[in-house]
Design a protein around this motif. Structure first.
Motif, PDB file in Angstrom:
ATOM      1  N   PRO A  53     -70.100 -18.419  73.962  1.00 22.77           N
ATOM      2  CA  PRO A  53     -70.328 -19.592  73.107  1.00 22.77           C
ATOM      3  C   PRO A  53     -69.065 -20.418  72.869  1.00 22.77           C
ATOM      4  N   SER A  54     -67.946 -19.762  72.630  1.00 20.69           N
ATOM      5  CA  SER A  54     -66.685 -20.481  72.433  1.00 20.69           C
ATOM      6  C   SER A  54     -66.282 -21.215  73.715  1.00 20.69           C
ATOM      7  N   LEU A  55     -66.423 -20.560  74.840  1.00 25.08           N
ATOM      8  CA  LEU A  55     -66.111 -21.179  76.126  1.00 25.08           C
ATOM      9  C   LEU A  55     -67.021 -22.375  76.379  1.00 25.08           C
ATOM     10  N   TYR A  56     -68.299 -22.249  76.022  1.00 24.22           N
ATOM     11  CA  TYR A  56     -69.265 -23.333  76.203  1.00 24.22           C
ATOM     12  C   TYR A  56     -68.874 -24.551  75.353  1.00 24.22           C
ATOM     13  N   LYS A 113     -66.592 -30.330  75.593  1.00 23.91           N
ATOM     14  CA  LYS A 113     -65.993 -31.422  74.827  1.00 23.91           C
ATOM     15  C   LYS A 113     -66.126 -32.755  75.544  1.00 23.91           C
ATOM     16  N   GLU A 114     -66.163 -32.720  76.867  1.00 26.60           N
ATOM     17  CA  GLU A 114     -66.314 -33.946  77.649  1.00 26.60           C
ATOM     18  C   GLU A 114     -67.714 -34.076  78.234  1.00 26.60           C
ATOM     19  N   GLY A 115     -68.625 -33.218  77.797  1.00 30.27           N
ATOM     20  CA  GLY A 115     -70.010 -33.290  78.262  1.00 30.27           C
ATOM     21  C   GLY A 115     -70.281 -32.342  79.420  1.00 30.27           C
ATOM     22  N   HIS A 116     -71.573 -32.081  79.616  1.00 33.66           N
ATOM     23  CA  HIS A 116     -72.013 -31.214  80.703  1.00 33.66           C
ATOM     24  C   HIS A 116     -72.829 -32.049  81.676  1.00 33.66           C
ATOM     25  N   SER A 117     -72.461 -31.979  82.951  1.00 35.63           N
ATOM     26  CA  SER A 117     -73.242 -32.676  83.967  1.00 35.63           C
ATOM     27  C   SER A 117     -74.027 -31.653  84.777  1.00 35.63           C
ATOM     28  N   SER A 167     -72.142 -25.578  89.542  1.00 37.92           N
ATOM     29  CA  SER A 167     -70.907 -24.873  89.887  1.00 37.92           C
ATOM     30  C   SER A 167     -70.757 -23.605  89.060  1.00 37.92           C
ATOM     31  N   MET A 168     -71.170 -23.628  87.795  1.00 38.20           N
ATOM     32  CA  MET A 168     -71.116 -22.429  86.973  1.00 38.20           C
ATOM     33  C   MET A 168     -72.024 -21.348  87.542  1.00 38.20           C
ATOM     34  N   GLY A 169     -73.209 -21.710  87.943  1.00 35.19           N
ATOM     35  CA  GLY A 169     -74.144 -20.746  88.516  1.00 35.19           C
ATOM     36  C   GLY A 169     -73.633 -20.147  89.818  1.00 35.19           C
ATOM     37  N   ILE A 218     -54.530 -16.602  84.020  1.00 33.90           N
ATOM     38  CA  ILE A 218     -55.646 -17.371  84.589  1.00 33.90           C
ATOM     39  C   ILE A 218     -56.769 -17.445  83.561  1.00 33.90           C
ATOM     40  N   PRO A 219     -57.115 -18.638  83.115  1.00 34.04           N
ATOM     41  CA  PRO A 219     -58.188 -18.763  82.127  1.00 34.04           C
ATOM     42  C   PRO A 219     -59.528 -18.324  82.713  1.00 34.04           C
ATOM     43  N   GLY A 220     -60.245 -17.517  81.966  1.00 37.62           N
ATOM     44  CA  GLY A 220     -61.573 -17.096  82.381  1.00 37.62           C
ATOM     45  C   GLY A 220     -61.598 -15.831  83.210  1.00 37.62           C
ATOM     46  N   LEU A 221     -60.455 -15.318  83.644  1.00 35.95           N
ATOM     47  CA  LEU A 221     -60.437 -14.088  84.431  1.00 35.95           C
ATOM     48  C   LEU A 221     -60.523 -12.911  83.480  1.00 35.95           C
TER      49      LEU A 221
END
Length: 122
Positions: free
Chosen positions: A47-50, A55-59, A65-67, A108-111
């Protein structure tokens, strides 16, 4: 301030070893519960990562790409953990690899280094 460095180093070492022994004890009691606890800690950051990523929107491309990235990481970790059945011997080189993965997990962020270490049997 230089006089405090040995005490700080000793505190870090004692804390690290205490945490490592606690994790080892938890794994000995129930590996499944401990593994799921780590999975829960990792998933709990979503949730925090989401919010941060949105902040700049989700396209549509960001969702795709996340999937793709999630499926790729899951596939690689599943392959290493279940198909190859990698179990590293505890020695100098496996500890060096663990330290390098831990360092990469910080940089590395997210690792999630814990996921990679668990797949390797460490």
């Amino acid at each position: 301030y230089w006089g405090r460095i040995p005490a700080l180093g000793l505190g870090c070492a004692v804390g690290f070893m205490g945490f490592a022994r606690g994790i080892s004890a938890a794994l000995n009691v129930s590996a499944a519960v401990t593994t799921w606890a780590f999975i829960g800690l990792i998933v709990g950051t979503v949730p925090s990562l989401y919010r941060e990523a949105g902040k700049e929107g989700h396209s549509r491309a960001s969702w795709v790409s996340m999937g793709i990235c999630a499926a790729t990481i899951f596939g690689v970790l599943f392959y290493v953990g279940r198909v190859l059945s990698v179990q590293l011997e505890p020695n100098f080189w496996s500890f060096t690899l663990s330290g390098a993965l831990f360092g990469l997990g910080i940089v590395i962020p997210g690792l999630a280094a814990s996921s990679v270490l668990m797949a390797l049997g460490l």
